[in-house]
Design an enzyme around this catalytic site. Structure first.
Site, PDB file in Angstrom:
ATOM      1  N   LYS A 170      71.339  33.253  12.821  1.00 54.04           N
ATOM      2  CA  LYS A 170      71.775  34.235  11.823  1.00 54.04           C
ATOM      3  C   LYS A 170      70.677  35.299  11.805  1.00 54.04           C
ATOM      4  O   LYS A 170      69.623  35.114  11.209  1.00 54.04           O
ATOM      5  CB  LYS A 170      71.915  33.573  10.448  1.00 54.04           C
ATOM      6  N   GLY A 201      75.711  38.230   9.493  1.00 48.21           N
ATOM      7  CA  GLY A 201      76.129  38.141   8.089  1.00 48.21           C
ATOM      8  C   GLY A 201      74.961  38.324   7.146  1.00 48.21           C
ATOM      9  O   GLY A 201      73.818  38.515   7.572  1.00 48.21           O
ATOM     10  N   GLY A 203      72.160  37.271   4.347  1.00 48.48           N
ATOM     11  CA  GLY A 203      71.315  36.108   4.142  1.00 48.48           C
ATOM     12  C   GLY A 203      71.816  35.215   3.024  1.00 48.48           C
ATOM     13  O   GLY A 203      71.823  33.983   3.153  1.00 48.48           O
ATOM     14  N   GLY A 207      73.289  33.090   5.828  1.00 43.36           N
ATOM     15  CA  GLY A 207      71.962  32.468   5.961  1.00 43.36           C
ATOM     16  C   GLY A 207      71.871  31.210   5.116  1.00 43.36           C
ATOM     17  O   GLY A 207      71.434  30.154   5.590  1.00 43.36           O
ATOM     18  N   GLU A 245      57.854  30.870   8.933  1.00 45.80           N
ATOM     19  CA  GLU A 245      56.855  31.877   9.259  1.00 45.80           C
ATOM     20  C   GLU A 245      57.009  32.964   8.217  1.00 45.80           C
ATOM     21  O   GLU A 245      58.009  33.666   8.199  1.00 45.80           O
ATOM     22  CB  GLU A 245      57.100  32.382  10.686  1.00 45.80           C
ATOM     23  N   CYS A 279      54.060  40.903  10.514  1.00 46.07           N
ATOM     24  CA  CYS A 279      53.550  39.858   9.627  1.00 46.07           C
ATOM     25  C   CYS A 279      52.075  39.567   9.871  1.00 46.07           C
ATOM     26  O   CYS A 279      51.359  39.197   8.961  1.00 46.07           O
ATOM     27  CB  CYS A 279      54.389  38.603   9.765  1.00 46.07           C
ATOM     28  N   GLU A 371      51.612  41.100   0.471  1.00 49.51           N
ATOM     29  CA  GLU A 371      52.051  41.700   1.739  1.00 49.51           C
ATOM     30  C   GLU A 371      52.830  42.977   1.411  1.00 49.51           C
ATOM     31  O   GLU A 371      53.853  42.929   0.729  1.00 49.51           O
ATOM     32  CB  GLU A 371      52.937  40.714   2.501  1.00 49.51           C
TER      33      GLU A 371
END
Ligand code: NAP
Ligand code: MG
Length: 464
Positions: A170, A201, A203, A207, A245, A279, A371
């Site tokens: 996905k 699609g 999430g 997801g 991750e 990231c 972040e």
């Protein structure tokens, strides 16, 4: 504008169960460039059933044959590099040169590395009177983000297939066209039906259905901490394997003996690449107090060379742009000194953010902890090496980092004390076979190389 029907399930493009679609937008000019089906739980279920049915056959396929299929996939991706680069530029906004050099070329190398590893990995080991079989975990649910649309897909699918697992992917709603190109390459490579399946699609719909599906044995997710936490909890409740991750707030530690100009210039480049949507980006630059102002000047000059719309692309969507602007404003409000860029839009059209440098950032500030995922560098001042280490380790994250010193040994001594999954020593190059993944809340598990393959294997011990 291209409309794309269907999803790749059980070796064929088939219509989605529902009629909803997702518009794909070019973030550089805000135009709709395509539509893909918005998959539902029913589509996910069909894909998982196909992956389950294909699993025994793929598991039983000798590693050398799996390697040959991955080799064909590597070639098919290689044949499509131009098209992949153009697609990533169109749906993510990556500048064409960066799209070709990184977004298109790196995943080809990663696919190639797994074609080799599938053939050479020891799927058996001996421990005393035991033979330990390393067997595929089963059906993998892979959920990927938009920031490296093909790399994130290949970093999950290639090792899973090398291990003998089957996959349902996905991809992010913002970058489904690159994922479709990947599925076309899979099809052309002759990967057996059901071994790889694609469901586009949202999430929160597709997801979530994939992460919660009871017939998925392992969920591999890359994305935000908020979603990762939920997926980890769901997987834990169902006692299934999970790999997460979840990004970072990596430190670029410039020790007093370092080549300051090089460390600062490379450090700024590291953050500006992909408009800061990486990231592992070194978003915190740590500089000794005696060289601090010099570093700030160097960083300011370096940031000015990243012209929005030329060297640096837009952010992926309006929401991310607003998020990043909000962080810049918050940094200034909490006392940071703005020395380059700022929250104002640099261009009238497109989701651009000015390459920004914040000086006088202190460790407790929001811009030093969270972040940002945009072209924003925070420069922090340290007193001595122990202070630098405390600052470097002083976030909930631990994904990557860098250390610069007069010699490698001094940098390595510092790197050993860092709570993080990767450290580049004096500008060391990215290695597509080195384990990539986080300490602390940056995640669970490792991707790439033999460690990445190991995530998709489970052990069975036979005693003699
Ligand atoms: P996200 O929502 O976590 O998206 C990552 C993937 O998870 C996408 O495929 C997403 O689908 C899917 N997803 C979303 N909600 C889900 C749910 N409830 N269950 C299962 N899957 C779900 O990340 P984002 O909203 O795109 O970005 C937000 C922030 O996350 C960024 O600002 C950045 O800080 C961080 N991020 C980190 C990375 C990384 O490499 N670690 C990558 C991207 C973003 P949709 O595309 O439909 O949302
Ligand atoms: Mg999202």
């Amino acid at each position: 504008m291209k409309a794309h029907d269907g999803m790749y399930i059980d070796g064929a493009w088939r219509p989605a169960v529902g009629t909803e679609t997702i518009a794909v937008v070019n973030p550089a000019d805000e135009q709709v460039i395509g539509r893909v089906p918005a998959g539902t739980a029913e589509d996910v279920d069909a894909a998982v059933r196909a992956a389950r049915a294909a699993f025994p056959g793929w598991k039983a396929t000798p590693p050398a044959e799996r390697a040959a299929v991955l080799s064909a996939l590597h070639e098919e991706l290689g044949r499509r590099t131009e098209e992949i680069a153009e697609t990533v530029t169109a749906e993510l906004g990556a500048p064409p040169r960066f799209a070709l050099a990184v977004h298109a070329s790196m995943p080809v190398l990663v696919a190639g590395s797994y074609a080799e590893l599938a053939a050479s990995h020891p799927f058996e080991e001996t421990i005393g009177n035991s033979t330990v079989l390393l067997e595929p975990v089963g059906v993998v649910g892979a959920i990927t983000p938009w920031n490296y649309p093909l790399h994130q897909v290949v970093a999950k699918v290639a090792p899973a297939l090398a291990a003998g697992c089957t996959v349902v992917l996905k991809p992010a709603e913002d970058t489904p066209l690159t994922a479709r190109l990947f599925a076309e390459a899979v099809d052309a490579a002759g990967v057996p039906a059901g071994v790889f399946n694609l469901v586009t699609g949202l999430g929160t719909v597709a997801g979530q259905a994939l992460a919660a599906h009871e017939d998925v044995d392992l969920v591999s997710f890359t994305g935000s901490t908020a979603v990762g936490r939920r997926i980890g909890a769901t997987a834990g409740g169902a006692v299934k394997r999970v790999a997460l991750e979840l990004g970072g707030k990596s430190a670029n530690v410039i020790l007093p003996s370092a080549d300051l100009a090089k460390a600062v210039t490379v450090g700024v480049a590291n953050v500006m690449a992909n408009s800061g949507q990486t990231c592992s980006a070194w978003t915190r630059m740590l500089v000794h107090k005696d060289r601090y102002e010099e570093a700030v000047e160097l960083a300011t000059a370096a940031a000015a060379t990243y012209v929005p719309g030329e060297r640096v692309g837009p952010l992926v969507n309006a929401r991310q742009r607003e998020r990043v602007r909000g962080y810049i404003e918050q940094g200034i409000a909490e006392g940071a000194r703005l020395v380059a860029g700022g929250p104002e839009a640099p261009l009238a059209t497109g989701y651009y953010v000015s390459p920004t440098v914040l000086a006088d950032v202190t460790p407790e500030m929001t811009v030093a902890q969270e972040e940002i995922f945009g072209p924003v560098v925070s420069i922090l001042k340290y007193e001595d090496t122990d202070d630098a280490l405390a600052i470097a380790n002083g976030t909930v994250y631990g994904l990557a980092g860098a250390v610069w010193a007069g010699d490698d040994a001094e940098a390595v001594a510092f790197a050993r004390r860092m709570d993080t999954g990767q450290v580049d020593i004096n500008g060391g190059r990215f290695n597509i076979r080195a384990p990539f993944g986080g300490y602390k809340q940056s995640g669970v598990g490792r991707e790439l190389g033999p460690h990445g393959l190991g995530e998709y294997l489970q052990t069975k011990s036979l005693q003699f």
